[in-house]
Each structure stands twice: as C-alpha cells, then as structure tokens.
Design a protein around this motif. Structure first.
Motif, mmCIF file in Angstrom:
data_model
loop_
_atom_site.group_PDB
_atom_site.id
_atom_site.type_symbol
_atom_site.label_atom_id
_atom_site.label_comp_id
_atom_site.label_asym_id
_atom_site.label_seq_id
_atom_site.Cartn_x
_atom_site.Cartn_y
_atom_site.Cartn_z
ATOM 1 N N ALA A 193 -5.973 12.608 22.188
ATOM 2 C CA ALA A 193 -5.798 13.811 23.010
ATOM 3 C C ALA A 193 -6.823 14.894 22.698
ATOM 4 C CB ALA A 193 -4.383 14.363 22.832
ATOM 5 N N GLY A 194 -7.352 14.918 21.480
ATOM 6 C CA GLY A 194 -8.297 15.964 21.111
ATOM 7 C C GLY A 194 -9.748 15.548 21.119
ATOM 8 N N ASP A 195 -10.042 14.361 21.663
ATOM 9 C CA ASP A 195 -11.403 13.832 21.573
ATOM 10 C C ASP A 195 -11.725 13.052 22.838
ATOM 11 O OD1 ASP A 195 -13.774 12.486 21.000
ATOM 12 O OD2 ASP A 195 -13.183 11.919 18.962
ATOM 13 N N LEU A 196 -12.459 13.654 23.746
ATOM 14 C CA LEU A 196 -12.796 13.004 25.013
ATOM 15 C C LEU A 196 -13.564 11.711 24.780
ATOM 16 C CD1 LEU A 196 -13.036 12.930 28.121
ATOM 17 C CD2 LEU A 196 -15.121 14.308 27.883
ATOM 18 N N THR A 197 -14.499 11.708 23.833
ATOM 19 C CA THR A 197 -15.287 10.507 23.583
ATOM 20 C C THR A 197 -14.379 9.359 23.156
ATOM 21 O OG1 THR A 197 -17.116 11.923 22.878
ATOM 22 C CG2 THR A 197 -17.291 9.589 22.373
ATOM 23 N N ALA A 198 -13.438 9.636 22.274
ATOM 24 C CA ALA A 198 -12.494 8.613 21.843
ATOM 25 C C ALA A 198 -11.608 8.169 22.995
ATOM 26 C CB ALA A 198 -11.649 9.130 20.693
ATOM 27 N N ARG A 199 -11.176 9.098 23.830
ATOM 28 C CA ARG A 199 -10.342 8.723 24.980
ATOM 29 C C ARG A 199 -11.084 7.754 25.890
ATOM 30 N NH1 ARG A 199 -6.193 10.994 28.124
ATOM 31 N NH2 ARG A 199 -5.372 11.669 26.100
ATOM 32 N N MET A 200 -12.336 8.066 26.210
ATOM 33 C CA MET A 200 -13.093 7.190 27.100
ATOM 34 C C MET A 200 -13.361 5.838 26.442
ATOM 35 S SD MET A 200 -13.568 8.827 29.970
ATOM 36 C CE MET A 200 -11.884 9.441 29.716
ATOM 37 N N ALA A 201 -13.575 5.838 25.128
ATOM 38 C CA ALA A 201 -13.867 4.590 24.420
ATOM 39 C C ALA A 201 -12.662 3.673 24.351
ATOM 40 C CB ALA A 201 -14.371 4.895 23.008
ATOM 41 N N LEU A 202 -11.484 4.243 24.083
ATOM 42 C CA LEU A 202 -10.365 3.425 23.651
ATOM 43 C C LEU A 202 -9.275 3.238 24.702
ATOM 44 C CD1 LEU A 202 -10.050 4.725 20.004
ATOM 45 C CD2 LEU A 202 -11.319 2.755 20.857
ATOM 46 N N VAL A 203 -9.302 4.016 25.777
ATOM 47 C CA VAL A 203 -8.326 3.758 26.843
ATOM 48 C C VAL A 203 -8.969 2.918 27.943
ATOM 49 C CG1 VAL A 203 -6.791 4.776 28.546
ATOM 50 C CG2 VAL A 203 -6.834 5.683 26.232
ATOM 51 N N PRO A 204 -9.876 3.446 28.765
ATOM 52 C CA PRO A 204 -10.422 2.570 29.811
ATOM 53 C C PRO A 204 -11.257 1.414 29.286
ATOM 54 C CG PRO A 204 -11.573 4.687 29.797
ATOM 55 C CD PRO A 204 -10.385 4.834 28.895
ATOM 56 N N ARG A 205 -12.069 1.663 28.241
ATOM 57 C CA ARG A 205 -13.007 0.629 27.788
ATOM 58 C C ARG A 205 -12.373 -0.405 26.855
ATOM 59 N NH1 ARG A 205 -16.830 1.449 24.730
ATOM 60 N NH2 ARG A 205 -18.553 0.385 25.751
ATOM 61 N N THR A 206 -11.165 -0.112 26.361
ATOM 62 C CA THR A 206 -10.512 -1.042 25.433
ATOM 63 C C THR A 206 -9.201 -1.548 26.024
ATOM 64 O OG1 THR A 206 -11.509 0.062 23.533
ATOM 65 C CG2 THR A 206 -9.589 -1.329 23.104
ATOM 66 N N HIS A 215 -20.854 3.832 17.484
ATOM 67 C CA HIS A 215 -19.777 4.821 17.461
ATOM 68 C C HIS A 215 -18.466 4.216 17.950
ATOM 69 C CE1 HIS A 215 -18.199 8.768 16.936
ATOM 70 N NE2 HIS A 215 -17.815 8.873 18.203
ATOM 71 N N TYR A 216 -18.545 3.239 18.835
ATOM 72 C CA TYR A 216 -17.323 2.576 19.279
ATOM 73 C C TYR A 216 -16.596 1.948 18.096
ATOM 74 C CZ TYR A 216 -14.127 -0.667 21.464
ATOM 75 O OH TYR A 216 -12.986 -1.356 21.800
ATOM 76 N N ALA A 217 -17.345 1.305 17.211
ATOM 77 C CA ALA A 217 -16.725 0.695 16.036
ATOM 78 C C ALA A 217 -16.057 1.748 15.159
ATOM 79 C CB ALA A 217 -17.768 -0.093 15.247
ATOM 80 N N VAL A 218 -16.708 2.914 15.014
ATOM 81 C CA VAL A 218 -16.137 4.005 14.227
ATOM 82 C C VAL A 218 -14.818 4.474 14.845
ATOM 83 C CG1 VAL A 218 -16.473 6.403 13.500
ATOM 84 C CG2 VAL A 218 -18.372 4.768 13.342
ATOM 85 N N LEU A 219 -14.820 4.686 16.160
ATOM 86 C CA LEU A 219 -13.623 5.178 16.839
ATOM 87 C C LEU A 219 -12.491 4.161 16.788
ATOM 88 C CD1 LEU A 219 -15.327 6.834 19.937
ATOM 89 C CD2 LEU A 219 -14.247 8.017 18.007
ATOM 90 N N SER A 220 -12.829 2.891 16.918
ATOM 91 C CA SER A 220 -11.801 1.847 16.864
ATOM 92 C C SER A 220 -11.072 1.867 15.532
ATOM 93 C CB SER A 220 -12.433 0.476 17.102
ATOM 94 O OG SER A 220 -12.955 0.373 18.407
#
Length: 265
Positions: free
Chosen positions: A154-167, A227-232
């Motif tokens: 909820a507090g990180d747009l980059t993480a939201r885009m990485a982990l909801v639609p892309r994952t 960065h995707y690996a970091v966010l995951s």
C-alpha cells in the motif's frame, strides 16, 4: 440539467467501498463513461470499508481451500467460484491502484480504471454462468491472498506494480489454458469461452502492470529485473512455479531477461 462528471480518483474510491459484488461490478461498468477530469493532486476521501466486500465467501487460509475438479457439477461450480473470487478481487485491486497513489500521469489512472471495468465484466460473466450451475458468489470458501498483497504494497507504488499485476495476476496467464482444457473435457464450452475473454484481457492488464513498473523503475533509477527480486523477498511474494505460458507473458510485455529469470521446469 446533466450531472457534472465525477472526478476519476474519487469515483474509484467510492466504488471500492461498495460491498455488494454485483452492485460494485455494475457501478464500475456503468460509471466509467461518466467520470470526467483527473486531478492527481486532489485529496481523496479514503474508502470505508476498505475494501467493500460481502460477508461471504468465508475467507480461510489458502491451504484450507480444497482442490476443485470440473468433472462434477458441484466441483465445476467450486472451480468457477474461485475464478469469480479472483475477478471480484481484481476489481478492488484496480480501483485501489487508482485512488491510492497521487501525483501520477493521467494515463496511469485511466489505464487502471479501464482494467477495473474489464474485471467487472469478467466477474459478471462468471457470476452469471455460476448461476446456471445452481450457485452464487459466496457459496464456497475462498482465500484473501490477492488483497493481502495489496495491503503489503500500500505504501510503495513500485512494489504494487511489481507484485500484483506482474506476479499474482500474471499467474493467471499460466493457469488459464490448463483450466480451459479441463473444462473442455468436462463439456463446459461456455466456461471455456468466458475464460477466452478473461485471458485476452488479462494479457493487457499484465502489460499495463509491466509498463508502469518500468516507468517507476526508470524514475527511481532501478534495474527492473534486479529490483523485482528485491521486492519479491521484501514482501514475501509467492514462489512462481512452472509451467509458464511464455507466449502470453511475451505478449504482456515481459522481456527475455525476465523470462529467463523464471524458475526452470
């Protein structure tokens, strides 16, 4: 006198608070034509409740949701109920992406509002077909994995885009063709046709996630793959498992480096 078109982000927040699934889907599908300006900097009244959803289905741990076979009427209803639950959550996820994150380009908000409307159509199609099997949304237990990830990001747009639609949503690209094959063997041609619509649109939705994830990475000076690996790891994203629908993932904008980073079969 015609009513003034609603501001897009506030409209999304208001729809997100609607608890009735059919009412939410109908409001989004009808309302998308009635929204007007986008004010990325305007304050938005937070939805309450967040998200709006019905008392049923009962939400349980994912391990408690049984496997569903399409070869009985009840099993097929349970399988399609799981799809309806995903699509209802996807409406909420798209609306949340619109209202929650201020200060972005107008195209971002219009992209995700279109996604919400398409997810609302998907929910309606599955819900109507579920009724032909003598069931309704809420009749079977479900889990809350999609919304849990929305809360984590909820507090990180980059993480939201990485982990909801892309994952999480991209997993549907992999899971849908095998599901269609099983439903075809069970003789449910209508369910197969509905999943054709969902798969076609979900390629576009994942592509939107890819586009805005890369936009975020560019603005933050980040390498998208690293960065995707970091966010995951940071947010406990589920481990992806083969087989992967590589053609659909390519159509959704994953590049060859990203596909090469997927776990091997």
């Amino acid at each position: 006198m015609a009513a003034e078109p609603r501001e897009l982000r506030q409209a999304a927040a208001d729809w997100l608070a609607v608890a009735d699934p059919r009412g939410k889907a109908a409001a989004v599908r009808a309302g998308i034509a009635a929204v007007g300006r986008v004010d990325p900097a305007a304050p938005v009244a937070a939805p309450s409740p967040l998200p709006g959803r019905p008392d049923r289905p009962r939400l349980v741990d994912p391990a408690q949701v049984p496997r569903r076979s399409p070869f009985t009427r009840e099993g097929r209803a349970a399988l399609l109920h799981a799809v309806a639950h995903i699509e209802f959550n996807a409406i909420n996820l798209a609306l949340d992406a619109v209202w929650r994150f201020p200060g972005l380009p107008e195209a971002y908000y219009r992209d995700w509002l279109r996604v919400a409307a398409e997810e609302a159509l998907h929910f309606t199609l599955v819900d109507e077909h579920l009724a032909t099997l003598g069931h309704a949304y809420g009749d079977f237990d479900a889990h809350d994995g999609l919304w849990t990830m929305a809360e984590k990001t909820a507090g990180d747009l980059t993480a939201r885009m990485a982990l909801v639609p892309r994952t999480l949503e991209a997993r549907g690209l992999d899971a849908t063709p095998p599901m269609q094959a099983r439903l075809a063997r069970a003789g449910d041609a209508q369910a197969v046709a509905i999943l054709d619509v969902i798969l076609r649109d979900e390629v576009g939705h994942v592509a939107i996630g890819n586009r805005w994830y890369r936009w975020c990475c560019t603005h933050e000076g980040l390498d998208p793959v690293a960065h995707y690996a970091v966010l995951s790891r940071r947010h406990g994203a589920p481990r992806l498992k083969p087989p992967f629908n590589l053609s659909a993932r390519r159509a959704a904008g994953f590049d060859e480096d990203e596909l090469a980073a997927l776990p091997p079969a």
